[in-house]
Design an enzyme around this catalytic site. Structure first.
Site, PDB file in Angstrom:
ATOM      1  N   ASN A  33       0.616  -1.329  -0.044  1.00  0.00           N
ATOM      2  CA  ASN A  33       0.017  -0.095  -0.099  1.00  0.00           C
ATOM      3  C   ASN A  33       0.782   1.283   0.074  1.00  0.00           C
ATOM      4  N   LEU A  34       2.145   0.965  -0.037  1.00  0.00           N
ATOM      5  CA  LEU A  34       3.086   2.216  -0.097  1.00  0.00           C
ATOM      6  C   LEU A  34       3.085   3.005   1.174  1.00  0.00           C
ATOM      7  N   SER A  35       2.474   2.635   2.358  1.00  0.00           N
ATOM      8  CA  SER A  35       2.340   3.255   3.474  1.00  0.00           C
ATOM      9  C   SER A  35       3.818   3.746   4.102  1.00  0.00           C
ATOM     10  N   LYS A  86       6.323  -1.349  11.711  1.00  0.00           N
ATOM     11  CA  LYS A  86       7.528  -1.658  12.344  1.00  0.00           C
ATOM     12  C   LYS A  86       8.268  -0.604  13.570  1.00  0.00           C
ATOM     13  N   SER A 126      10.615 -11.522  14.366  1.00  0.00           N
ATOM     14  CA  SER A 126      11.772 -10.687  14.779  1.00  0.00           C
ATOM     15  C   SER A 126      12.377 -11.362  15.972  1.00  0.00           C
ATOM     16  N   THR A 128      13.020  -9.635  18.410  1.00  0.00           N
ATOM     17  CA  THR A 128      12.568  -8.860  19.538  1.00  0.00           C
ATOM     18  C   THR A 128      11.776  -9.708  20.178  1.00  0.00           C
ATOM     19  N   TYR A 151       4.333  -3.351  19.235  1.00  0.00           N
ATOM     20  CA  TYR A 151       4.754  -3.991  18.067  1.00  0.00           C
ATOM     21  C   TYR A 151       5.649  -5.202  18.407  1.00  0.00           C
ATOM     22  N   LYS A 155       4.148  -9.380  17.023  1.00  0.00           N
ATOM     23  CA  LYS A 155       5.080 -10.498  16.188  1.00  0.00           C
ATOM     24  C   LYS A 155       4.792 -11.744  17.050  1.00  0.00           C
ATOM     25  N   ASN A 200      15.016   5.619  13.179  1.00  0.00           N
ATOM     26  CA  ASN A 200      15.161   5.088  14.454  1.00  0.00           C
ATOM     27  C   ASN A 200      16.100   4.013  14.510  1.00  0.00           C
ATOM     28  N   GLY A 298      14.241   0.736  26.946  1.00  0.00           N
ATOM     29  CA  GLY A 298      13.611  -0.381  26.265  1.00  0.00           C
ATOM     30  C   GLY A 298      14.747  -1.094  25.652  1.00  0.00           C
ATOM     31  N   ASP A 299      15.863  -0.495  25.404  1.00  0.00           N
ATOM     32  CA  ASP A 299      16.850  -1.130  24.637  1.00  0.00           C
ATOM     33  C   ASP A 299      17.474  -2.318  25.296  1.00  0.00           C
TER      34      ASP A 299
HETATM   35  P1  NAD Z   1       9.162  -1.566   5.433  1.00  0.00           P
HETATM   36  O1  NAD Z   1       8.411  -0.733   6.206  1.00  0.00           O
HETATM   37  O2  NAD Z   1      10.389  -1.311   4.462  1.00  0.00           O
HETATM   38  O3  NAD Z   1       8.228  -2.555   4.533  1.00  0.00           O
HETATM   39  C1  NAD Z   1       7.080  -2.873   4.877  1.00  0.00           C
HETATM   40  C2  NAD Z   1       6.185  -2.806   3.724  1.00  0.00           C
HETATM   41  O4  NAD Z   1       4.840  -3.138   3.827  1.00  0.00           O
HETATM   42  C3  NAD Z   1       6.212  -1.293   3.270  1.00  0.00           C
HETATM   43  O5  NAD Z   1       6.648  -0.875   1.842  1.00  0.00           O
HETATM   44  C4  NAD Z   1       4.913  -0.762   3.465  1.00  0.00           C
HETATM   45  O6  NAD Z   1       4.533   0.300   2.687  1.00  0.00           O
HETATM   46  C5  NAD Z   1       4.113  -2.123   3.481  1.00  0.00           C
HETATM   47  N1  NAD Z   1       2.777  -2.222   4.137  1.00  0.00           N
HETATM   48  C6  NAD Z   1       2.670  -1.921   5.435  1.00  0.00           C
HETATM   49  N2  NAD Z   1       1.455  -2.156   6.010  1.00  0.00           N
HETATM   50  C7  NAD Z   1       0.761  -2.590   4.561  1.00  0.00           C
HETATM   51  C8  NAD Z   1      -0.632  -3.118   4.239  1.00  0.00           C
HETATM   52  N3  NAD Z   1      -1.508  -3.118   5.307  1.00  0.00           N
HETATM   53  N4  NAD Z   1      -0.890  -3.553   3.216  1.00  0.00           N
HETATM   54  C9  NAD Z   1       0.159  -3.652   2.233  1.00  0.00           C
HETATM   55  N5  NAD Z   1       1.226  -3.047   2.346  1.00  0.00           N
HETATM   56  C10 NAD Z   1       1.855  -2.856   3.689  1.00  0.00           C
HETATM   57  O7  NAD Z   1      10.038  -2.588   6.542  1.00  0.00           O
HETATM   58  P2  NAD Z   1      11.100  -3.660   6.568  1.00  0.00           P
HETATM   59  O8  NAD Z   1      12.267  -3.292   7.258  1.00  0.00           O
HETATM   60  O9  NAD Z   1      11.007  -4.160   4.904  1.00  0.00           O
HETATM   61  O10 NAD Z   1      10.279  -4.858   7.260  1.00  0.00           O
HETATM   62  C11 NAD Z   1       9.550  -5.920   6.707  1.00  0.00           C
HETATM   63  C12 NAD Z   1       9.033  -6.839   7.813  1.00  0.00           C
HETATM   64  O11 NAD Z   1      10.042  -7.280   8.560  1.00  0.00           O
HETATM   65  C13 NAD Z   1       7.967  -6.256   8.667  1.00  0.00           C
HETATM   66  O12 NAD Z   1       7.218  -7.351   9.019  1.00  0.00           O
HETATM   67  C14 NAD Z   1       8.903  -6.045   9.906  1.00  0.00           C
HETATM   68  O13 NAD Z   1       8.091  -5.987  11.038  1.00  0.00           O
HETATM   69  C15 NAD Z   1       9.887  -6.969   9.831  1.00  0.00           C
HETATM   70  N6  NAD Z   1      11.046  -6.817  10.427  1.00  0.00           N
HETATM   71  C16 NAD Z   1      12.010  -5.781  10.363  1.00  0.00           C
HETATM   72  C17 NAD Z   1      13.074  -5.664  11.131  1.00  0.00           C
HETATM   73  C18 NAD Z   1      13.743  -4.409  10.575  1.00  0.00           C
HETATM   74  O14 NAD Z   1      14.669  -3.948  11.284  1.00  0.00           O
HETATM   75  N7  NAD Z   1      13.499  -3.839   9.292  1.00  0.00           N
HETATM   76  C19 NAD Z   1      13.619  -6.484  11.703  1.00  0.00           C
HETATM   77  C20 NAD Z   1      12.651  -7.694  12.235  1.00  0.00           C
HETATM   78  C21 NAD Z   1      11.580  -7.904  11.558  1.00  0.00           C
HETATM   79  C1  WQD Z   2      20.657  -0.754  17.273  1.00  0.00           C
HETATM   80  C2  WQD Z   2      21.818  -0.363  18.318  1.00  0.00           C
HETATM   81  C3  WQD Z   2      20.899   1.220  19.712  1.00  0.00           C
HETATM   82  C4  WQD Z   2      20.054   4.418  17.107  1.00  0.00           C
HETATM   83  C5  WQD Z   2      14.979  -2.499  16.518  1.00  0.00           C
HETATM   84  C6  WQD Z   2      13.899  -2.977  16.840  1.00  0.00           C
HETATM   85  C7  WQD Z   2      13.625  -4.724  16.756  1.00  0.00           C
HETATM   86  C8  WQD Z   2      13.858  -4.854  15.236  1.00  0.00           C
HETATM   87  C9  WQD Z   2      15.179  -4.276  14.731  1.00  0.00           C
HETATM   88  C10 WQD Z   2      11.938  -5.118  14.083  1.00  0.00           C
HETATM   89  C11 WQD Z   2      20.941  -0.129  19.799  1.00  0.00           C
HETATM   90  C12 WQD Z   2      21.899   1.690  19.231  1.00  0.00           C
HETATM   91  C13 WQD Z   2      20.343   3.185  17.684  1.00  0.00           C
HETATM   92  C14 WQD Z   2      20.990   5.627  17.506  1.00  0.00           C
HETATM   93  C15 WQD Z   2      22.078   4.312  18.963  1.00  0.00           C
HETATM   94  N1  WQD Z   2      13.018  -4.470  14.210  1.00  0.00           N
HETATM   95  N2  WQD Z   2      21.341   3.252  18.296  1.00  0.00           N
HETATM   96  N3  WQD Z   2      21.893   5.259  18.331  1.00  0.00           N
HETATM   97  O1  WQD Z   2      16.949  -1.461  18.672  1.00  0.00           O
HETATM   98  O2  WQD Z   2      18.237  -3.501  18.241  1.00  0.00           O
HETATM   99  O3  WQD Z   2      16.171  -3.153  17.109  1.00  0.00           O
HETATM  100  O4  WQD Z   2      15.061  -2.972  15.097  1.00  0.00           O
HETATM  101  O5  WQD Z   2      11.738  -6.130  14.413  1.00  0.00           O
HETATM  102  O6  WQD Z   2      12.478  -4.898  17.068  1.00  0.00           O
HETATM  103  O7  WQD Z   2      13.591  -2.878  18.118  1.00  0.00           O
HETATM  104  O8  WQD Z   2      17.752  -1.672  16.534  1.00  0.00           O
HETATM  105  O9  WQD Z   2      18.924  -0.020  14.892  1.00  0.00           O
HETATM  106  O10 WQD Z   2      17.538   0.819  16.345  1.00  0.00           O
HETATM  107  O11 WQD Z   2      19.499  -0.119  17.036  1.00  0.00           O
HETATM  108  O12 WQD Z   2      23.180   4.291  19.844  1.00  0.00           O
HETATM  109  O13 WQD Z   2      20.915   6.694  16.966  1.00  0.00           O
HETATM  110  O14 WQD Z   2      22.035   0.857  17.956  1.00  0.00           O
HETATM  111  O15 WQD Z   2      20.726   1.698  21.203  1.00  0.00           O
HETATM  112  O16 WQD Z   2      21.891  -0.798  20.590  1.00  0.00           O
HETATM  113  P1  WQD Z   2      17.377  -2.435  17.638  1.00  0.00           P
HETATM  114  P2  WQD Z   2      18.524  -0.111  16.139  1.00  0.00           P
END
Ligand code: NAD
Ligand code: WQD
Length: 337
Positions: A33-35, A86, A126, A128, A151, A155, A200, A298-299
């Protein structure tokens, strides 16, 4: 050529997975959905692969939209479900957005898959779910800890919903991939991560700071119980992660796996925040403006994967290094200028 529906396929991990699916002889169909992504990602995909992928700009919460896609495409054989929100902090402020989009879209998708007889799913989970682990590295048998954000809880709920669904329908199988910290970009620099607003996550914040888009990076805490006092994570190159999805699908299609299989997708190596910064400086020649600051609430102090199970079941392991990922992330950042 097996047709695979890739929800969230315009996003960071989804777009890289589309490239690897194509390279492996699959036919990816994207719904997004390009959100949190841009339609320009499709141009990048076209330049890398030479292919214009079928793309539906639709919301996975829409039963009507998903049914229409399954009907129109006719022969979708598997699904990779990336689509979700996410941002951990945002999920604390707007929990219902997360329950609706992350849990709601999964239930809608599973319902459509059941209706159209599609029985293989790869799901984005994740690390997480492990919270602050008692023992390192974490294996898939490490306990799932109470989530410290909506979040994280979505998961856990999604993993459980898929597991229950697989138990009720023995023909349905799924891989639940617990990603550690995905970073980097495609080496072509034609696709990568596109954070909206201030990032973030650590690596896009580093690359944006080095590019002059942010004044300074703050290292969140330097008095953790780690060798240099900063947090430790398992950073995985997004291309390696994308390949794990192809391996997962191949295993699902070969019927090697039954039910829901949880797999860690990480490198098995932990790196501290300062190691990431110094490696970035070494491989790019950039001097990063950073300061040491307070802990981010929360880290987790330290977490990294034991990737033995995914190696054993799928034959997959991470090939690219932290240096590769940081070099590619920087190349991508420079391409955005
Ligand atoms: P991202 O936001 O780049 O990609 C997610 C995509 O889904 C986006 O393009 C968004 O537009 C689309 N989207 C969101 N809600 C939608 C909906 N209802 N319908 C259609 N499209 C929708 O994120 P990402 O980093 O590529 O993450 C992909 C998946 O991996 C997510 O489920 C995320 O929770 C999980 N994940 C990501 C990380 C990370 O650090 N990037 C880590 C662990 C798990
Ligand atoms: C990595 C490290 C920060 C930013 C998050 C989600 C997790 C998963 C992956 C989806 C940490 C430090 C960060 C900054 C910093 N996502 N940091 N300065 O927190 O491990 O995980 O993304 O599932 O659920 O919580 O990743 O990249 O935010 O941080 O020092 O400006 O870098 O404290 O130690 P994180 P992150």
């Amino acid at each position: 050529m097996k047709k695979i529906l890739v929800t969230g396929g315009a996003g960071f991990i989804g777009s890289h997975t589309v490239v690897e699916l194509h390279a492996a002889g699959f036919d990816p169909v994207i719904v997004d959905n390009l959100s949190n992504s841009s339609v320009s990602v499709l141009d990048g995909l076209q330049k890398i692969t030479g292919k214009n992928f079928t793309f539906y700009q639709e919301d996975c919460n829409s039963e009507y939209a998903l049914n229409s896609i399954f009907e129109k495409e006719g022969n979708i054989e598997g699904v990779i479900h990336f689509a979700a929100d996410k941002a951990v902090g945002e999920s604390v402020l707007f929990p219902l957005k997360y329950y609706r989009n992350n849990v709601g879209s999964l239930v809608t998708l599973l319902t459509a898959m059941q209706k159209y007889g599609v029985r293989d799913l790869v799901f984005s989970s994740s690390c997480t779910v492990y919270g602050e682990p008692d023992q390192l590295p974490v294996t898939e048998l490490s306990p799932v800890k109470p989530a410290n954000s909506p979040y994280g809880f979505t998961k856990q709920v999604c993993e459980q919903a898929i597991t229950d669904f697989c138990a009720a329908d023995k023909d349905f199988s799924a891989a639940l991939l617990r990603y550690f910290n995905p970073i980097g970009a495609h080496p072509s620099a034609l696709i990568g991560e596109l954070p909206i607003g201030a990032p973030n996550n650590l690596v896009p914040f580093i690359t944006q700071t080095a590019a002059g888009l942010r004044d300074q990076l703050t290292v969140y805490g330097n008095d953790y119980n780690t060798p240099d006092g900063t947090c430790i994570r398992d950073y995985i190159h997004v291309v390696d992660l994308a390949k794990a999805h192809v391996s997962s699908l191949n295993a699902l299609f070969s019927s090697a796996s039954q039910g829901a299989t949880v797999l860690n997708v990480g490198t098995g190596k932990g790196n501290s925040v300062l190691e990431v910064i110094h490696t970035f400086e070494e491989v790019t020649g950039q001097k990063l403006n950073y300061k040491l600051g307070p802990k981010r609430p929360g880290d987790v102090e330290k977490v990294y994967a034991d990737p033995a199970r995914i190696k054993e079941i799928l034959g997959w392991d991470a090939r690219l290094t932290l240096a590769d990922a940081l070099r590619d992330a920087w190349k991508w950042q420079c391409s955005l200028r």
